[in-house]
Design a protein around this motif. Structure first.
Motif, PDB file in Angstrom:
ATOM      1  N   ARG B 142       0.953  -1.275   0.040  1.00 48.25           N
ATOM      2  CA  ARG B 142      -0.272   0.041  -0.016  1.00 48.25           C
ATOM      3  C   ARG B 142       0.951   1.483   0.089  1.00 48.25           C
ATOM      4  O   ARG B 142       0.517   2.187  -0.830  1.00 48.25           O
ATOM      5  CB  ARG B 142      -0.773  -0.021   0.991  1.00 48.25           C
ATOM      6  CG  ARG B 142      -2.019  -0.908   0.954  1.00 48.25           C
ATOM      7  CD  ARG B 142      -3.224  -0.837   2.285  1.00 48.25           C
ATOM      8  NE  ARG B 142      -2.499  -1.053   3.438  1.00 48.25           N
ATOM      9  CZ  ARG B 142      -3.098  -2.200   3.998  1.00 48.25           C
ATOM     10  NH1 ARG B 142      -3.924  -2.935   3.399  1.00 48.25           N
ATOM     11  NH2 ARG B 142      -2.455  -2.656   4.992  1.00 48.25           N
ATOM     12  N   HIS B 178      -2.453  -4.112  -4.986  1.00 50.42           N
ATOM     13  CA  HIS B 178      -3.828  -4.170  -5.662  1.00 50.42           C
ATOM     14  C   HIS B 178      -5.016  -3.517  -5.062  1.00 50.42           C
ATOM     15  O   HIS B 178      -5.756  -2.679  -5.541  1.00 50.42           O
ATOM     16  CB  HIS B 178      -4.191  -5.750  -6.003  1.00 50.42           C
ATOM     17  CG  HIS B 178      -3.336  -6.103  -6.991  1.00 50.42           C
ATOM     18  ND1 HIS B 178      -3.911  -6.140  -8.579  1.00 50.42           N
ATOM     19  CD2 HIS B 178      -2.155  -6.628  -7.385  1.00 50.42           C
ATOM     20  CE1 HIS B 178      -2.904  -6.674  -9.407  1.00 50.42           C
ATOM     21  NE2 HIS B 178      -2.009  -6.941  -8.626  1.00 50.42           N
ATOM     22  N   GLU B 179      -5.063  -3.652  -3.744  1.00 47.81           N
ATOM     23  CA  GLU B 179      -6.015  -3.109  -2.946  1.00 47.81           C
ATOM     24  C   GLU B 179      -6.056  -1.366  -2.901  1.00 47.81           C
ATOM     25  O   GLU B 179      -6.782  -0.961  -3.230  1.00 47.81           O
ATOM     26  CB  GLU B 179      -5.688  -3.385  -1.309  1.00 47.81           C
ATOM     27  CG  GLU B 179      -6.436  -4.224  -0.655  1.00 47.81           C
ATOM     28  CD  GLU B 179      -5.922  -4.623   0.798  1.00 47.81           C
ATOM     29  OE1 GLU B 179      -5.839  -5.897   0.953  1.00 47.81           O
ATOM     30  OE2 GLU B 179      -5.413  -3.713   1.430  1.00 47.81           O
ATOM     31  N   ALA B 181      -4.415   0.194  -5.310  1.00 47.94           N
ATOM     32  CA  ALA B 181      -4.294   0.728  -6.730  1.00 47.94           C
ATOM     33  C   ALA B 181      -5.801   0.709  -6.906  1.00 47.94           C
ATOM     34  O   ALA B 181      -6.243   1.573  -7.762  1.00 47.94           O
ATOM     35  CB  ALA B 181      -3.604  -0.143  -7.455  1.00 47.94           C
ATOM     36  N   ALA B 182      -6.706  -0.165  -6.579  1.00 48.85           N
ATOM     37  CA  ALA B 182      -7.963   0.042  -6.761  1.00 48.85           C
ATOM     38  C   ALA B 182      -8.770   1.123  -6.302  1.00 48.85           C
ATOM     39  O   ALA B 182      -9.674   1.599  -7.051  1.00 48.85           O
ATOM     40  CB  ALA B 182      -8.849  -1.258  -6.336  1.00 48.85           C
ATOM     41  N   ASP B 183      -8.294   1.870  -5.380  1.00 52.56           N
ATOM     42  CA  ASP B 183      -8.823   3.066  -4.955  1.00 52.56           C
ATOM     43  C   ASP B 183      -8.172   4.186  -5.392  1.00 52.56           C
ATOM     44  O   ASP B 183      -8.306   5.371  -4.936  1.00 52.56           O
ATOM     45  CB  ASP B 183      -8.724   2.966  -3.110  1.00 52.56           C
ATOM     46  CG  ASP B 183      -9.489   2.032  -2.686  1.00 52.56           C
ATOM     47  OD1 ASP B 183     -10.376   1.497  -3.195  1.00 52.56           O
ATOM     48  OD2 ASP B 183      -8.985   1.568  -1.317  1.00 52.56           O
ATOM     49  N   SER B 184      -7.274   3.974  -6.295  1.00 46.12           N
ATOM     50  CA  SER B 184      -6.446   5.164  -7.072  1.00 46.12           C
ATOM     51  C   SER B 184      -6.937   5.181  -8.530  1.00 46.12           C
ATOM     52  O   SER B 184      -7.680   4.619  -8.898  1.00 46.12           O
ATOM     53  CB  SER B 184      -4.908   5.044  -6.748  1.00 46.12           C
ATOM     54  OG  SER B 184      -4.447   4.013  -7.510  1.00 46.12           O
ATOM     55  N   LYS B 185      -6.080   6.159  -9.006  1.00 47.98           N
ATOM     56  CA  LYS B 185      -6.295   6.370 -10.232  1.00 47.98           C
ATOM     57  C   LYS B 185      -5.310   5.681 -11.337  1.00 47.98           C
ATOM     58  O   LYS B 185      -5.469   5.653 -12.320  1.00 47.98           O
ATOM     59  CB  LYS B 185      -6.335   7.939 -10.710  1.00 47.98           C
ATOM     60  CG  LYS B 185      -7.374   8.734 -10.565  1.00 47.98           C
ATOM     61  CD  LYS B 185      -7.333  10.065 -10.612  1.00 47.98           C
ATOM     62  CE  LYS B 185      -8.416  11.003 -10.131  1.00 47.98           C
ATOM     63  NZ  LYS B 185      -7.763  12.505 -10.088  1.00 47.98           N
ATOM     64  N   GLU B 187      -3.762   2.474 -12.837  1.00 47.80           N
ATOM     65  CA  GLU B 187      -4.192   1.113 -13.613  1.00 47.80           C
ATOM     66  C   GLU B 187      -3.062  -0.060 -13.794  1.00 47.80           C
ATOM     67  O   GLU B 187      -2.007   0.629 -14.293  1.00 47.80           O
ATOM     68  CB  GLU B 187      -5.097   1.172 -14.854  1.00 47.80           C
ATOM     69  CG  GLU B 187      -5.666  -0.167 -15.237  1.00 47.80           C
ATOM     70  CD  GLU B 187      -5.922  -0.010 -16.786  1.00 47.80           C
ATOM     71  OE1 GLU B 187      -6.445  -1.179 -17.288  1.00 47.80           O
ATOM     72  OE2 GLU B 187      -5.858   0.937 -17.448  1.00 47.80           O
TER      73      GLU B 187
END
Lengths: 330, 337
Positions: B142, B178-179, B181-185, B187
């Motif tokens: 994270r 991945h956690e 990154a899912a909450d960010s812009k 990819e």
């Protein structure tokens, strides 16, 4: 488009027929597999990056080719012959030679000589275990690899010393659009082909692999040939270790790890017989390119590690089966 | 070789301890390190830190022995046998970097039953009787995205370099990445396994790059940043922000790029000296201190402005390190209560 009926039925040992046999040998399948993996990746990227993928494939396949050639000669000697000390030899050679050079450009030549001498020593030690102590090659090379690996750890404690600048430059660049490493590997493969197919030593290696006793009785200097083969394998591992460390910015204690299976895989996928006595050089290049392109393709399709490993296994088994079917029918 | 030299060191230490004045309740206690693997620079630094701190502790009389033992094959069965030997040799505490979180639980249980303090670190064991000094690997994942969010508020494409498939640490770090990154812009457009080795990472990245779009940043697990940089340098792509893993060659490359074009990134990993934290925690437990079973260690992080100092302090070819003191261990113990 499958196989044409084969009427010539070549007999090993007579040279014109062997040439025919070589052309019909199953190495074509490894190239076909490599081409398919390449095309599949290109479909995904829409043809973009074709040249750089090819360039990368040639670069990284070179390492597998160099150790693969050594392993091929060893495997050709017949059942039970395999060199498991290749990874440890690579690590030891790379550690000692890079430590000696200490990033000094002036010491490249002596450094390379040290690499060869250490490789020679490893090969001679392996063969001494096999011949004098009568230890089976698998056990002998596996146990000597513990020794080499420990020496590598002890000599430099895992510290990573940078290669001299010109050497790093040489191993990462190319001429005429071809990576230098690929040129070295091509040259070595060419030499190996001449030795295997054109020199009497190659005949002797094949003869030993087909029937040790018969070879002995017909006057083949069996011990001398086996000595050369094991030393040759260690020398090739030495050159590979030296170049790999120069290429990737220093020696690692675990740098050779994957070449244990890789060196055997490229031999088998390339269509050489795992039972010995029947080998070919071109297949090693095809198989090495295939192994790199296969992983790249599966990575590009973004499959998870589990699926990727399962697919790698299935595809390799398929290629080997197809290649050996072809061989039996030939 | 290692065994002989640690044995010699231990013998030397014992003689010194006999001369030096006794300074702690644990001065007659013997601590052993059971280590499953020594084949990379991180582990070598870990062993070096252990013997440095352990020998000093023996010399000053804090403990009677701090011996290190490494199995040759990185296998759980072998390590279990090694632990059984340590029980027979009568060690008071065993510090373990385990080959498997579960497979040596039987041997660990035996040790506990024999009244031996067992402290596991890095490669921890799940047996409840043992102490665990765990690293929050998920947080490590994270943290990388947090840093990149600051650098690139608009997001972008990420390439992920993972470690060794099937290993717990690899799954955890990747899950954290991945956690976040899912909450960010951001990819994640590609993911490869670099096996925590520069040359494997380099090959994997070189193989996937041709099929990837423009890459903004590369998230890693440590030990693979330099290989990724080499793979990018071999193409005509612009160099992305590669998160580093505290290896000296990574830091050196970063410093070089920083001097040449102001390259910015961050670097994080576990300090190999975590073995010395485990050593002091074991000593504290032997000393009768109340210690929670689960402790955690902070990441060792190198930021842009700390780069030069970190690089200077790291031996060439090694990995950035800190060794922990008894006070550090006490602080970690208190923080967990």
């Amino acid at each position: 488009m499958m196989m044409k009926p084969d009427t010539s039925n070549p007999v090993a040992g007579t040279s014109p027929n062997l040439l025919v046999a070589t052309i019909r040998k199953p190495w074509i399948w490894s190239y076909l597999a490599a081409l398919l993996a390449f095309l599949a990746t290109m479909v995904l990227s829409g043809g973009q990056g074709a040249l750089s993928l090819l360039y990368a494939a040639l670069t990284f396949a070179s390492f597998s080719v160099m150790v693969g050639i050594g392993q091929m000669f060893v495997i050709t000697l017949g059942p039970g012959n395999v060199d498991l000390s290749i990874p440890a030899t690579m690590t030891l050679v790379a550690t000692l030679s890079l430590k000696f050079m200490g990033s000094e450009a002036g010491l490249i030549l002596p450094g390379f000589l040290i690499a060869l001498i250490v490789g020679l020593g490893c090969g001679m030690f392996n063969f001494a275990l096999i011949l004098l102590l009568r230890i089976p090659p698998i056990i002998a090379t596996l146990s000597s690899s513990f020794l080499y690996q420990s020496l590598a750890i002890w000599s430099n404690r895992g510290l990573r010393i940078k290669p001299p600048e010109p050497l790093a430059e040489f191993s990462t660049s190319g001429v005429l659009g071809l990576p230098n490493l690929a040129l070295v590997a091509l040259l070595l493969a060419g030499l190996a082909w001449v030795v295997l197919e054109r020199a009497v030593v190659g005949r002797w290696v094949l003869a030993i692999g087909q029937n040790l006793r018969a070879a002995q009785l017909s006057g083949v200097p069996v011990h001398a040939v086996r000595f050369c083969v094991y030393v040759g394998s260690a020398l090739l591992a030495a050159v590979t270790g030296f170049l790999l460390a120069s290429f990737s910015g220093g020696a690692n204690l675990n740098m050779g790890a994957e070449f244990m299976l890789m060196s055997i895989a490229v031999v088998v996928i390339g269509g050489s017989s795992i039972a010995g006595g029947n080998s070919n050089v071109p297949g090693i290049w095809g198989a090495a390119l295939f192994m790199f392109l296969l992983v790249s393709m599966l990575n590009s399709y973004g499959l998870g590690a589990g699926v990727r490993l399962v697919l790698t296994g299935i595809i390799i088994v398929t290629v080997v089966i197809v290649a050996s079917k072809r061989k039996h029918s030939a | 070789m290692t065994k002989t030299s640690t044995l010699l060191a231990a013998v030397a230490g014992l003689t010194m301890a006999a001369v030096a004045p006794v300074s702690a309740e644990t001065s007659d206690k013997r601590i052993a390190l059971s280590n499953n693997y020594a084949g990379n620079s991180w582990r070598q630094a870990m062993l070096e830190s252990w013997s440095k701190v352990g020998d000093a502790a023996v010399a000053e009389g804090a403990v009677a022995a701090a011996d290190a033992f490494t199995t040759s094959e990185n296998q759980a069965t072998e390590q279990a046998a090694q632990i059984q030997n340590m029980i027979l040799q009568g060690y008071d505490a065993i510090v373990i970097n385990a080959a498997s979180p579960t497979a040596i639980n039987g041997a660990v249980r035996e040790a506990c039953d024999a009244g031996i303090v067992v402290v596991s670190f890095d490669g921890i064991v799940t047996e409840p009787c043992a102490w665990r000094i765990a690293i929050d690997f998920r947080q490590m994942g994270r943290d990388q995205i947090t840093y990149l969010n600051e650098r690139y508020p608009d997001g972008g494409n990420l390439l992920e370099i993972r470690g060794l498939a099937g290993v717990f640490v690899d799954d955890e770090i990747s899950a954290g990445i991945h956690e976040a990154a899912a909450d960010s812009k951001f990819e994640i457009v590609g993911s490869v396994h670099g096996d925590w080795a520069q040359d494997v990472a380099q090959r994997a990245v070189a193989g996937i790059l041709p099929s990837l779009p423009e890459i903004t940043a590369v998230v890693t697990q440590g030990g693979d940043g330099y290989g990724a940089a080499q793979a990018f340098a071999a193409t005509d792509r612009s160099m992305p922000t590669i998160v580093m893993g505290n290896r000296q060659d990574e830091l050196a490359w970063w410093a070089e790029q920083k001097a040449a074009n102001g390259y910015q990134t961050t670097s994080l990993s576990i300090a190999p000296g975590v073995s010395t934290l485990a050593f002091w925690v074991a000593q504290q437990i032997l000393d009768g201190q109340e210690v929670a079973k689960d402790l955690s260690v902070p990441m060792l992080r190198v930021q842009q402005d700390e780069l030069d100092a970190a690089l200077e302090a790291t031996p060439e070819g090694s990995v950035a390190n800190v060794e922990y003191s008894r006070d550090d261990a006490i602080a970690v113990i208190e923080a967990s209560q």
